[in-house]
Motif scaffolding. Sequence first.
Motif, PDB file in Angstrom:
ATOM      1  N   THR A  42       0.816  -1.219   0.000  1.00 46.96           N
ATOM      2  CA  THR A  42       0.000   0.000   0.000  1.00 46.96           C
ATOM      3  C   THR A  42       0.848   1.267   0.000  1.00 46.96           C
ATOM      4  OG1 THR A  42      -1.860  -1.095   1.105  1.00 46.96           O
ATOM      5  CG2 THR A  42      -1.753   1.296   1.291  1.00 46.96           C
ATOM      6  N   THR A  43       1.945   1.270   0.755  1.00 52.00           N
ATOM      7  CA  THR A  43       2.789   2.466   0.782  1.00 52.00           C
ATOM      8  C   THR A  43       3.292   2.784  -0.618  1.00 52.00           C
ATOM      9  OG1 THR A  43       3.463   2.063   3.068  1.00 52.00           O
ATOM     10  CG2 THR A  43       4.863   3.515   1.767  1.00 52.00           C
ATOM     11  N   ASN A  44       3.730   1.765  -1.361  1.00 50.36           N
ATOM     12  CA  ASN A  44       4.168   1.984  -2.745  1.00 50.36           C
ATOM     13  C   ASN A  44       3.035   2.534  -3.601  1.00 50.36           C
ATOM     14  OD1 ASN A  44       6.615   0.918  -2.010  1.00 50.36           O
ATOM     15  ND2 ASN A  44       6.304  -1.060  -2.977  1.00 50.36           N
ATOM     16  N   ALA A  45       1.835   2.000  -3.398  1.00 48.06           N
ATOM     17  CA  ALA A  45       0.685   2.454  -4.180  1.00 48.06           C
ATOM     18  C   ALA A  45       0.355   3.909  -3.869  1.00 48.06           C
ATOM     19  CB  ALA A  45      -0.525   1.561  -3.894  1.00 48.06           C
ATOM     20  N   GLU A  59      -4.981  11.489 -12.721  1.00 50.14           N
ATOM     21  CA  GLU A  59      -4.262  10.235 -12.486  1.00 50.14           C
ATOM     22  C   GLU A  59      -4.219   9.902 -10.998  1.00 50.14           C
ATOM     23  OE1 GLU A  59      -0.434   9.943 -14.295  1.00 50.14           O
ATOM     24  OE2 GLU A  59      -1.127  10.679 -16.249  1.00 50.14           O
ATOM     25  N   ALA A  60      -4.104  10.932 -10.165  1.00 47.19           N
ATOM     26  CA  ALA A  60      -4.082  10.726  -8.711  1.00 47.19           C
ATOM     27  C   ALA A  60      -5.410  10.144  -8.238  1.00 47.19           C
ATOM     28  CB  ALA A  60      -3.787  12.040  -7.992  1.00 47.19           C
ATOM     29  N   GLU A  66      -7.722   2.685  -6.940  1.00 52.30           N
ATOM     30  CA  GLU A  66      -7.125   1.344  -6.921  1.00 52.30           C
ATOM     31  C   GLU A  66      -6.761   0.939  -5.492  1.00 52.30           C
ATOM     32  OE1 GLU A  66      -3.868   0.984  -9.615  1.00 52.30           O
ATOM     33  OE2 GLU A  66      -5.006   1.774 -11.321  1.00 52.30           O
ATOM     34  N   VAL A  67      -6.259   1.887  -4.711  1.00 51.29           N
ATOM     35  CA  VAL A  67      -5.897   1.595  -3.314  1.00 51.29           C
ATOM     36  C   VAL A  67      -7.160   1.257  -2.517  1.00 51.29           C
ATOM     37  CG1 VAL A  67      -4.777   2.455  -1.220  1.00 51.29           C
ATOM     38  CG2 VAL A  67      -3.890   3.120  -3.466  1.00 51.29           C
ATOM     39  N   TYR A  68      -8.217   2.007  -2.759  1.00 49.93           N
ATOM     40  CA  TYR A  68      -9.480   1.746  -2.060  1.00 49.93           C
ATOM     41  C   TYR A  68     -10.017   0.351  -2.413  1.00 49.93           C
ATOM     42  CZ  TYR A  68     -14.411   1.817  -0.837  1.00 49.93           C
ATOM     43  OH  TYR A  68     -15.638   1.485  -0.336  1.00 49.93           O
ATOM     44  N   ASN A  69      -9.996   0.007  -3.700  1.00 51.04           N
ATOM     45  CA  ASN A  69     -10.528  -1.289  -4.130  1.00 51.04           C
ATOM     46  C   ASN A  69      -9.745  -2.449  -3.524  1.00 51.04           C
ATOM     47  OD1 ASN A  69     -12.544  -0.119  -5.680  1.00 51.04           O
ATOM     48  ND2 ASN A  69     -11.282  -0.047  -7.531  1.00 51.04           N
ATOM     49  N   TYR A  70      -8.431  -2.269  -3.378  1.00 52.92           N
ATOM     50  CA  TYR A  70      -7.583  -3.298  -2.762  1.00 52.92           C
ATOM     51  C   TYR A  70      -8.046  -3.561  -1.324  1.00 52.92           C
ATOM     52  CZ  TYR A  70      -3.397  -5.039  -0.291  1.00 52.92           C
ATOM     53  OH  TYR A  70      -2.526  -5.734   0.500  1.00 52.92           O
ATOM     54  N   HIS A  71      -8.289  -2.493  -0.570  1.00 54.54           N
ATOM     55  CA  HIS A  71      -8.723  -2.658   0.826  1.00 54.54           C
ATOM     56  C   HIS A  71     -10.170  -3.161   0.907  1.00 54.54           C
ATOM     57  CE1 HIS A  71      -5.166  -0.093   1.487  1.00 54.54           C
ATOM     58  NE2 HIS A  71      -5.108  -0.734   2.630  1.00 54.54           N
ATOM     59  N   LYS A  72     -11.005  -2.750  -0.040  1.00 53.09           N
ATOM     60  CA  LYS A  72     -12.395  -3.220  -0.026  1.00 53.09           C
ATOM     61  C   LYS A  72     -12.452  -4.733  -0.251  1.00 53.09           C
ATOM     62  CE  LYS A  72     -16.992  -2.367  -1.933  1.00 53.09           C
ATOM     63  NZ  LYS A  72     -17.798  -1.622  -2.936  1.00 53.09           N
ATOM     64  N   LYS A  73     -11.581  -5.235  -1.113  1.00 50.62           N
ATOM     65  CA  LYS A  73     -11.532  -6.677  -1.353  1.00 50.62           C
ATOM     66  C   LYS A  73     -11.154  -7.419  -0.075  1.00 50.62           C
ATOM     67  CE  LYS A  73      -9.249 -10.199  -4.178  1.00 50.62           C
ATOM     68  NZ  LYS A  73      -8.230 -10.468  -5.235  1.00 50.62           N
TER      69      LYS A  73
END
Length: 418
Positions: A42-45, A59-60, A66-73
């Motif tokens: 996540t830090t890299n993302a 782009e931001a 994408e970061v939100y979707n990763y945590h939602k999963k």
Amino acid sequence: MKIFKFGGASVKDAEGVKNLVTVLEKTGESDLVVVVSAMGKTTNALETVVAAYFKDASEATAATGEVYNYHKKIMNNLFSNASHPVYQKVSAYFNDLSTFLKSNKSKNHAFVYDQVVSFGELVSTTIISAYLSEVNIKNNFLDVRECIITDANYRDANLDWDATQKQIAKVVAKKGITVTQGFLGAEKNNNFTVTLGREGSDYTAAIFAYCLNAESVTIWKDVPGVLNADPRHFGSTQLLHHISYREAIELAFYGASVIHPKTLQPLQRKEIPLFVKSFLNPLDAGTCVGKGVTLDPLVSCFILKKNLTLISLSSLDFSFMMEDNIGDVFKWLHTYKMKVELIQNSAISFSVCVDDKYNNLELLLSKLRATFKVKWNEGVTLYTVRHSKPSEIKALTHKRAVLLKQESRETVQLVVKE
């Protein structure tokens, strides 16, 4: 009171969060501060979000999604109820992040970096605290910015120990489990979020241990403990059962991925032991860093650094390399952001092995040529061996061109061309 620290690799997905629960259950500790990093990469993302922010706001926004979707999963795999309050809390954090990106006026990259990247730890601990409650492990969620007080040196903040100790004594429960973030703090004048620099989460664990007079700190990793060499580069490795504070600092100085010295220093002052253990096998002994014997077992420790540059300087007129000459060299090394790995000097020569992280080698060489005769080798490898045996050094140098060798009582360093 004990301190547990879980890094991003240990909580990279739902199974990792469930395994954290297993670690707590198997160790049976009831009075804990649990310090957690951002999940996975996540830090890299979020660093990608920062880079995009300074380039293109749209782009931001996409990168944030994408970061939100990763945590939602991860949440979907942890919570059966889609209306669980944790979803609202996490959404609120991402709304705060979006608001910051839209309203911020500062062009200070380090400031923006800290405000953005900090959401990784805030979200991970929110999810983990909620899941612990879901499986009936009572815990207190603590925003670490309430008690880690620093200056405004963004990305590498310096701790205000007095203010931090007072706040930790005031807000941290002495009993039960507290879940909080590593890496973060708040600067004392304006209360903006700061980060603590390299290995900041380990350092956070040490800060809590020092201020709470903790019994121990345990860092949970995906390895059985500290090994005497990196298994990616050395065929045979051994687990180090015990390392003294001093030896651990020496190994870290030479580049071993043991524990950063700033983490060890507060622990050493109060002789608080630090354990490095496997989160997959939590009942194994792992490695203890603490007071006592230098190394157990007393074996050679190997550290390798690749893709370095060896620069050799000599005076143009065969005059001595004196303090004023060497002082200029170090000034230029600092100016061009060269990380110095090894130095060696004689009457008329000076050699330095550097890591050219910022691709400034040509600029540095141009500066040096005006004053010195300059030779250099790029793409060299530096081997550092603690407590070595002659046979091991012989094996390392077999079929390798040794460009420089430096030896002291406990350490041999070799710069070689592979």
